[in-house]
Design a protein around this motif. Sequence first.
Motif, PDB file in Angstrom:
ATOM      1  N   UNK A 161      17.003  14.152  21.503  1.00  0.00           N
ATOM      2  CA  UNK A 161      18.417  14.514  21.378  1.00  0.00           C
ATOM      3  C   UNK A 161      18.752  15.669  22.303  1.00  0.00           C
ATOM      4  N   UNK A 214      19.540  18.893   6.736  1.00  0.00           N
ATOM      5  CA  UNK A 214      18.658  19.831   7.427  1.00  0.00           C
ATOM      6  C   UNK A 214      19.237  21.236   7.366  1.00  0.00           C
ATOM      7  N   UNK A 234      24.356  10.075  14.063  1.00  0.00           N
ATOM      8  CA  UNK A 234      23.776  11.261  14.664  1.00  0.00           C
ATOM      9  C   UNK A 234      23.855  12.463  13.737  1.00  0.00           C
ATOM     10  N   UNK A 235      23.356  13.572  14.238  1.00  0.00           N
ATOM     11  CA  UNK A 235      23.297  14.805  13.472  1.00  0.00           C
ATOM     12  C   UNK A 235      24.652  15.510  13.546  1.00  0.00           C
ATOM     13  N   UNK A 271      27.127  18.841  12.120  1.00  0.00           N
ATOM     14  CA  UNK A 271      27.198  20.121  11.443  1.00  0.00           C
ATOM     15  C   UNK A 271      27.970  19.957  10.138  1.00  0.00           C
ATOM     16  N   UNK A 314      22.594  14.122   8.416  1.00  0.00           N
ATOM     17  CA  UNK A 314      22.361  12.908   9.215  1.00  0.00           C
ATOM     18  C   UNK A 314      22.552  11.712   8.295  1.00  0.00           C
ATOM     19  N   UNK A 330      25.317  24.294  17.217  1.00  0.00           N
ATOM     20  CA  UNK A 330      25.149  23.373  18.318  1.00  0.00           C
ATOM     21  C   UNK A 330      25.672  22.008  17.889  1.00  0.00           C
ATOM     22  N   UNK A 331      26.125  21.254  18.875  1.00  0.00           N
ATOM     23  CA  UNK A 331      26.595  19.896  18.617  1.00  0.00           C
ATOM     24  C   UNK A 331      25.690  18.929  19.350  1.00  0.00           C
ATOM     25  N   UNK A 332      25.378  17.826  18.678  1.00  0.00           N
ATOM     26  CA  UNK A 332      24.340  16.939  19.149  1.00  0.00           C
ATOM     27  C   UNK A 332      24.892  15.607  19.631  1.00  0.00           C
ATOM     28  N   UNK A 333      24.208  15.064  20.634  1.00  0.00           N
ATOM     29  CA  UNK A 333      24.426  13.683  21.002  1.00  0.00           C
ATOM     30  C   UNK A 333      23.807  12.766  19.954  1.00  0.00           C
ATOM     31  N   UNK A 334      24.041  11.462  20.113  1.00  0.00           N
ATOM     32  CA  UNK A 334      23.533  10.489  19.139  1.00  0.00           C
ATOM     33  C   UNK A 334      22.042  10.223  19.285  1.00  0.00           C
ATOM     34  N   UNK A 335      21.444  10.717  20.360  1.00  0.00           N
ATOM     35  CA  UNK A 335      20.005  10.591  20.519  1.00  0.00           C
ATOM     36  C   UNK A 335      19.580   9.336  21.248  1.00  0.00           C
ATOM     37  N   UNK A 374      22.972  20.921   8.527  1.00  0.00           N
ATOM     38  CA  UNK A 374      23.337  19.715   9.258  1.00  0.00           C
ATOM     39  C   UNK A 374      23.061  18.507   8.362  1.00  0.00           C
ATOM     40  N   UNK A 389      10.275  13.088  10.689  1.00  0.00           N
ATOM     41  CA  UNK A 389      10.076  14.539  10.816  1.00  0.00           C
ATOM     42  C   UNK A 389      11.386  15.254  11.149  1.00  0.00           C
ATOM     43  N   UNK A 390      11.267  16.554  11.236  1.00  0.00           N
ATOM     44  CA  UNK A 390      12.429  17.354  11.595  1.00  0.00           C
ATOM     45  C   UNK A 390      12.593  17.414  13.111  1.00  0.00           C
ATOM     46  N   UNK A 413      12.386  20.798   7.457  1.00  0.00           N
ATOM     47  CA  UNK A 413      11.856  19.444   7.570  1.00  0.00           C
ATOM     48  C   UNK A 413      12.834  18.368   7.120  1.00  0.00           C
ATOM     49  N   UNK A 414      13.923  18.778   6.495  1.00  0.00           N
ATOM     50  CA  UNK A 414      14.910  17.799   6.062  1.00  0.00           C
ATOM     51  C   UNK A 414      14.689  17.349   4.630  1.00  0.00           C
TER      52      UNK A 414
END
Lengths: 115, 114
Positions: B92, A89, A43-44, A46, A38, B103-108, A36, B41-42, A107-108
């Motif tokens: 998120x 990530x 946002x995150x 894929x 960012x 998985x697909x994520x919202x903007x948080x 992923x 952090x992650x 941890x990125x």
Amino acid sequence: GNSVTQMEGPVTLSEEAFLTINCTYTATGYPSLFWYVQYPGEGLQLLLKATKADDKGSNKGFEATYRKETTSFHLEKGSVQVSDSAVYFCALSDSSGGGADGLTFGKGTHLIIQP
Amino acid sequence: SAVISQKPSRDICQRGTSLTIQCQVDSQVTMMFWYRQQPGQSLTLIATANQGSEATYESGFVIDKFPISRPNLTFSTLTVSNMSPEDSSIYLCSVGTGLGQPQHFGDGTRLSIL
């Protein structure tokens, strides 16, 4: 349990350099693997995926190969651009338990590309 | 892929208060999840939001602190209760596309506790 280990940054490269971000994992079952990204202020998203051994995921010039023998999924790009600056990530999904599993993230790695 | 909308996008709250975060998806989905991303952090999975039953929490997260609702296949809420500065994070929601699939994520939701 499951875990993902990736190199931590920041990683600073010049434009057009070759990129490798290492990622190794441990899993109780046979996981699917993901990268992923960012971008700053976003946002995150894929980037790419691989669901079985020897699969190669690719997108936007990035590639990663699922290596079961070394439990690795290293991200590579032959020539990076300033626009690739972001946090990357590595993640896995292990649904071997039969249920809907969330993702386990590394941890990125903060990547900075300089012109 | 599904469009995921989270509200609010950010908030600043006083310690001891509670905040409910909403996650709306534009299509019916089976799997929804909530994650926390602490500063620098992650992402850590908080829980799986199950439609019609109680959420499944990960180790270190409890229902009293993070109650979750999932009334239907397009909507979920996460409440952060009795907040303290340690709860300052990005929260998120995500939707699953199948076992072993991305998985697909919202903007948080960026939450700061004073």
